[in-house]
Motif scaffolding. Structure first.
Motif, PDB file in Angstrom:
ATOM      1  N   UNK A 143     -52.240 -17.672 -23.617  1.00  7.74           N
ATOM      2  CA  UNK A 143     -52.532 -19.009 -23.102  1.00  7.74           C
ATOM      3  C   UNK A 143     -52.023 -19.182 -21.672  1.00  7.74           C
ATOM      4  N   UNK A 144     -51.024 -18.387 -21.299  1.00  8.94           N
ATOM      5  CA  UNK A 144     -50.452 -18.477 -19.957  1.00  8.94           C
ATOM      6  C   UNK A 144     -50.968 -17.368 -19.036  1.00  8.94           C
ATOM      7  N   UNK A 145     -52.060 -16.732 -19.441  1.00  7.60           N
ATOM      8  CA  UNK A 145     -52.740 -15.783 -18.565  1.00  7.60           C
ATOM      9  C   UNK A 145     -52.113 -14.420 -18.459  1.00  7.60           C
ATOM     10  N   UNK A 146     -51.216 -14.066 -19.369  1.00 10.24           N
ATOM     11  CA  UNK A 146     -50.578 -12.748 -19.338  1.00 10.24           C
ATOM     12  C   UNK A 146     -51.453 -11.748 -20.074  1.00 10.24           C
ATOM     13  N   UNK A 147     -51.794 -10.667 -19.406  1.00  8.56           N
ATOM     14  CA  UNK A 147     -52.588  -9.605 -20.017  1.00  8.56           C
ATOM     15  C   UNK A 147     -51.665  -8.603 -20.696  1.00  8.56           C
ATOM     16  N   UNK A 148     -52.184  -7.980 -21.743  1.00  7.88           N
ATOM     17  CA  UNK A 148     -51.436  -6.954 -22.477  1.00  7.88           C
ATOM     18  C   UNK A 148     -52.222  -5.651 -22.475  1.00  7.88           C
TER      19      UNK A 148
ATOM     20  N   UNK B 271     -48.953 -17.314 -27.136  1.00  8.75           N
ATOM     21  CA  UNK B 271     -48.386 -18.116 -26.048  1.00  8.75           C
ATOM     22  C   UNK B 271     -48.647 -17.447 -24.698  1.00  8.75           C
ATOM     23  N   UNK B 272     -48.404 -16.143 -24.624  1.00  8.13           N
ATOM     24  CA  UNK B 272     -48.604 -15.427 -23.362  1.00  8.13           C
ATOM     25  C   UNK B 272     -50.078 -15.385 -22.969  1.00  8.13           C
TER      26      UNK B 272
END
Length: 221
Positions: free
Chosen positions: A21-26, A18-19
């Motif tokens: 898909x929402x452009x959040x990098x890890x 989900x993240x």
């Protein structure tokens, strides 16, 4: 219902997708890179648990922060239903990050997994416009690295319910605070003089907020 390791792993995988898909990098350990704009920067008037969000304690949700300083069996449904419950959070000022139990006597990989679960849940709230307060809960000192994905200078919180008071000469809290260097700290629950003195020494502003049980008792006296 979360009842086994496989359930937690499945939820972590769901959050991660989900993240992404929402452009959040890890980072390379899978921890979300927490953004400074996700965080609250003003003191609330009140802190209550999610369960008490509709109670008589709350007169102004816009100046109230929700928290998860409660038993894990009350937190797990929130983790599973986060996307369905977003509107429950929106009237409130913000949310202190998830507090699924992490203790120093747990297997180290299990500690890291639960911290990851907590932070991924927080990030899901954040990308949906819910302001955060960073929960400072970790496990063994080696899990301090799990805070390195959090930007310095954000608002943070510590809960003292169910914890032994910090002993004189125990500087683990001070090390944790110096690792993150929060702008300010919410202290929820009973007072901890050593913890407060370490925040004073670090020149980090803090405010103490009574837990909901104390608030209810006060209303009855």
């Amino acid at each position: 219902m979360i009842s086994a390791l496989t359930d937690i792993l499945a939820l972590i995988d769901e959050y991660s997708r989900y993240l992404e898909e929402h452009g959040v990098r890890c980072d390379d350990q899978g921890f979300p890179l927490m953004q400074p704009e996700w965080y609250l920067n003003e003191w609330p008037d009140l802190v209550v648990t999610y369960r008490e969000r509709g109670s008589q304690l709350v007169s102004d949700p816009a100046h109230t922060v929700l928290c998860f300083y409660c038993s894990d069996d009350r937190i797990y449904p929130r983790l599973e239903q986060v996307l369905e419950e977003l509107d429950e959070y929106r009237p409130f000022m913000g949310v202190i990050g998830s507090d699924v139990t992490v203790t120093a006597d747990m297997d180290i990989e299990w500690q890291r997994l639960i911290i990851l679960l907590n932070q991924l849940f927080d990030a899901v709230l954040a990308v949906n416009g819910i302001k955060l307060v960073q929960n400072l809960r970790i496990g063994l000192p080696s899990t301090l690295v799990c805070l390195l994905n959090v930007t310095e200078g954000v608002m943070a919180a510590s809960g003292t319910l169910g914890c032994e008071p910090t002993a004189e000469g125990d500087f683990s809290y001070a090390v944790k605070v110096h690792t993150l260097m929060p702008s300010k700290v919410i202290l929820y629950g009973r007072r901890d003089p050593v913890m407060e003195s370490q925040l004073d020494a670090a020149r980090i502003p803090y405010r103490h907020y009574d837990d909901v049980h104390t608030l209810y008792r006060r209303r009855l006296t």
